[in-house]
Design a protein around this motif. Structure first.
Motif, PDB file in Angstrom:
ATOM      1  N   VAL A  44       0.851  -1.197   0.000  1.00 33.32           N
ATOM      2  CA  VAL A  44       0.000   0.000   0.000  1.00 33.32           C
ATOM      3  C   VAL A  44       0.883   1.241   0.000  1.00 33.32           C
ATOM      4  CG1 VAL A  44      -1.731   1.315   1.294  1.00 33.32           C
ATOM      5  CG2 VAL A  44      -1.924  -1.184   1.115  1.00 33.32           C
ATOM      6  N   GLU A  45       1.924   1.220   0.827  1.00 29.53           N
ATOM      7  CA  GLU A  45       2.845   2.352   0.863  1.00 29.53           C
ATOM      8  C   GLU A  45       3.490   2.569  -0.505  1.00 29.53           C
ATOM      9  OE1 GLU A  45       5.692   4.024   4.162  1.00 29.53           O
ATOM     10  OE2 GLU A  45       6.653   2.301   3.210  1.00 29.53           O
ATOM     11  N   GLU A  46       3.881   1.482  -1.140  1.00 32.93           N
ATOM     12  CA  GLU A  46       4.490   1.577  -2.472  1.00 32.93           C
ATOM     13  C   GLU A  46       3.517   2.203  -3.472  1.00 32.93           C
ATOM     14  OE1 GLU A  46       5.678  -1.744  -5.720  1.00 32.93           O
ATOM     15  OE2 GLU A  46       6.590  -2.022  -3.743  1.00 32.93           O
ATOM     16  N   ALA A  47       2.246   1.793  -3.431  1.00 33.04           N
ATOM     17  CA  ALA A  47       1.244   2.334  -4.355  1.00 33.04           C
ATOM     18  C   ALA A  47       0.973   3.814  -4.095  1.00 33.04           C
ATOM     19  CB  ALA A  47      -0.051   1.533  -4.244  1.00 33.04           C
ATOM     20  N   LEU A  48       1.065   4.251  -2.843  1.00 35.94           N
ATOM     21  CA  LEU A  48       0.794   5.641  -2.486  1.00 35.94           C
ATOM     22  C   LEU A  48       1.964   6.573  -2.813  1.00 35.94           C
ATOM     23  CD1 LEU A  48      -1.062   5.047   0.890  1.00 35.94           C
ATOM     24  CD2 LEU A  48      -2.022   6.196  -1.129  1.00 35.94           C
TER      25      LEU A  48
END
Length: 159
Positions: A44-48
């Motif tokens: 999720v952090e990577e996508a954000l």
């Protein structure tokens, strides 16, 4: 401002299981410290990363990328006498793992006359998760937040 390392990020999210049933959502926005501080699921952090206020991301994660595989050995039947008399399904208890020494959080899943069943798995363990998040706010994290490894204030951590 775009989300980058050491940003304080505020999001709203919804989570769905593989069948598309909503299993969790924010009632109030949550804030996390972006940049590998383990405040949010890594995918999720990577996508954000690089997103801005108003942007939405959607990430589908296998169990190992989300809340882990279900571990049957973390489900235990214990003698009811070791629990408080008012023990009921849904209560949470901490216990030391005799092997690792780590503290494990157990959730009561069943109570019978003489036995309490507890489960140390995350409630979403073993599930494929679709995580949908919208960015509410992005700002530079303060030096205190960076030192503590989490966001303070509204929607963040309170000391």
């Amino acid at each position: 401002m775009q989300i980058a390392k050491n940003s304080a990020v505020t999001i709203n999210y919804e989570m769905y299981n593989a069948e598309g049933v909503q299993i969790d959502k924010t009632e109030e926005p949550i804030a996390y410290l972006h940049g590998g501080y383990d405040n949010i699921l890594p995918l999720v952090e990577e996508a954000l990363h690089g997103k801005s206020v108003g942007d939405t991301v959607e990430v589908t994660m296998s169990p190992e990328d989300a809340f882990g595989e279900f571990e049957p050995e973390l489900v235990r039947d214990e003698d009811k006498d070791v629990f408080p008399p008012e023990v009921e399904v849904g209560m949470m208890f901490e216990a030391d793992d005799p092997v690792s020494g780590d503290v494990i959080l157990f959730r009561v899943t069943d109570v019978t006359d003489g036995t309490v069943t507890v489960d140390g798995n995350h409630p979403f363990a073993g599930m494929t998760i679709r995580f949908v998040a919208s960015v509410v706010d992005v700002r530079e994290a303060s030096s205190e937040e960076l030192a503590h490894g989490h966001v303070h204030g509204a929607h963040g951590h309170h000391h």
